[in-house]
Design an enzyme around this catalytic site. Structure first.
Site, PDB file in Angstrom:
ATOM      1  CD  GLU A 279      -3.262  -0.582   0.568  1.00  0.00           C
ATOM      2  OE1 GLU A 279      -3.320   0.559   0.069  1.00  0.00           O
ATOM      3  OE2 GLU A 279      -4.190  -1.404   0.520  1.00  0.00           O
TER       4      GLU A 279
ATOM      5  CG  HIS B 214      -6.643  -3.493  -5.399  1.00  0.00           C
ATOM      6  ND1 HIS B 214      -7.230  -2.855  -4.344  1.00  0.00           N
ATOM      7  CD2 HIS B 214      -7.215  -4.738  -5.435  1.00  0.00           C
ATOM      8  CE1 HIS B 214      -8.104  -3.681  -3.772  1.00  0.00           C
ATOM      9  NE2 HIS B 214      -8.107  -4.821  -4.414  1.00  0.00           N
TER      10      HIS B 214
HETATM   11 ZN   LIG Z   1      -6.313  -1.370  -3.223  1.00  0.00          ZN
END
Ligand SMILES: [Zn+2]
Length: 269
Positions: A138, A176
């Site tokens: 992230e 993602h």
């Molecule tokens: Zn994500």
């Protein structure tokens, strides 16, 4: 004097509490959970597999399973601290292996061999449980910002070490959005995918000058071969254009887009 001892004790406890830091209880919970998992692995014979087997013989030859794909995200939150808090709060049920802050600091939050909860519902190729085989990274970014130079530098160092350690294929560095078109858009349009591909993390299209596409070229089949789930064709086109052309909104493939897709798809054959 009679008040001195209670005051002293209160101050002492307060100081001990300070020294523990904000993630003391999260770290304690992590330790407890890994201990429980270790206990489950040591159980002999395993209660999980013995449900369908009739005999147990423990082999002498094994090790841990390794991650084989890396999924990159933006946090869609306002600060690194907010994300660390999100990933250390049980009710959120989300986590990642690494969080990279704007100043380039990399927080490691979960052993690479364990399963983080970052992918959610999605698919890449025929893999439908991406969390089980991936590392989740992230990057602190509210979803619209550009990524900082220290962040990208730290990311490249991290990717290099993961690629070497786990022998992760070049094509298996994805976003993602790639595994969840229509549901996710991260990392956002500013993410430097070409820079990553130039360094061996992900594949990038080649010069389209003079390219002529065969008449029977099927764009949707090309997307499928690259790895996309093509059940929502508009979502796939948008995801592709965000990543490879840094264009938002359009759901149509222009003749030039088709050339880009064609050169990219050939790398996956
Ligand atoms: Zn994500």
């Amino acid at each position: 004097m009679k008040y001195f001892l209670p005051i002293f004790c209160t101050l002492l406890l307060f100081c001990i509490g300070c020294n523990r830091g904000p993630y003391y209880s999260a770290n304690k919970s992590y330790k407890k959970q890994t201990k429980a998992l270790g206990k489950e692995l040591r159980r002999n014979p395993s209660t999980q597999t013995m449900a369908t087997a009739t005999a147990w013989v423990g082999t002498t030859n094994f090790n841990l399973r390794k991650p084989n794909i890396v999924v990159i995200h933006h946090t869609a939150q306002n600060s690194c601290d907010q994300t660390l808090k999100t990933f250390t709060t049980i009710r959120t049920q989300v986590s990642a292996h690494y969080v990279i802050c704007k100043d380039g600091i990399v927080h490691h939050m979960l052993n690479d061999y364990l399963r983080a909860w970052h992918g959610g519902v999605g698919k890449w190729g025929n893999m439908s449980d991406i969390n089980s085989s991936s590392i989740g990274i992230e990057i602190d970014n509210n979803g619209f910002e550009t990524f900082t130079e220290p962040q990208i530098n730290s990311l490249l160092i991290l990717l290099d070490s993961l690629k070497k350690k786990y022998v992760i294929p070049t094509a298996n560095f994805i976003g993602h959005a790639d595994m969840a078109p229509g549901r996710k858009v991260d990392p956002n349009i500013n993410f430097p995918w070409k820079n990553l591909a130039d360094k061996g993390f992900g594949l990038w299209w080649t010069d389209t000058t003079g390219i002529s596409i065969p008449e029977n070229f099927n764009a949707m089949q090309a997307f499928r071969i690259i790895g996309y789930d093509i059940k929502d064709s508009s979502a796939v086109i948008q995801t592709f254009k965000r990543k490879y052309l840094q264009q938002e909104v359009s759901k149509d493939l222009t003749p030039e887009d088709r050339k880009v897709l064609f050169t990219l798809y050939k790398l996956f054959l």
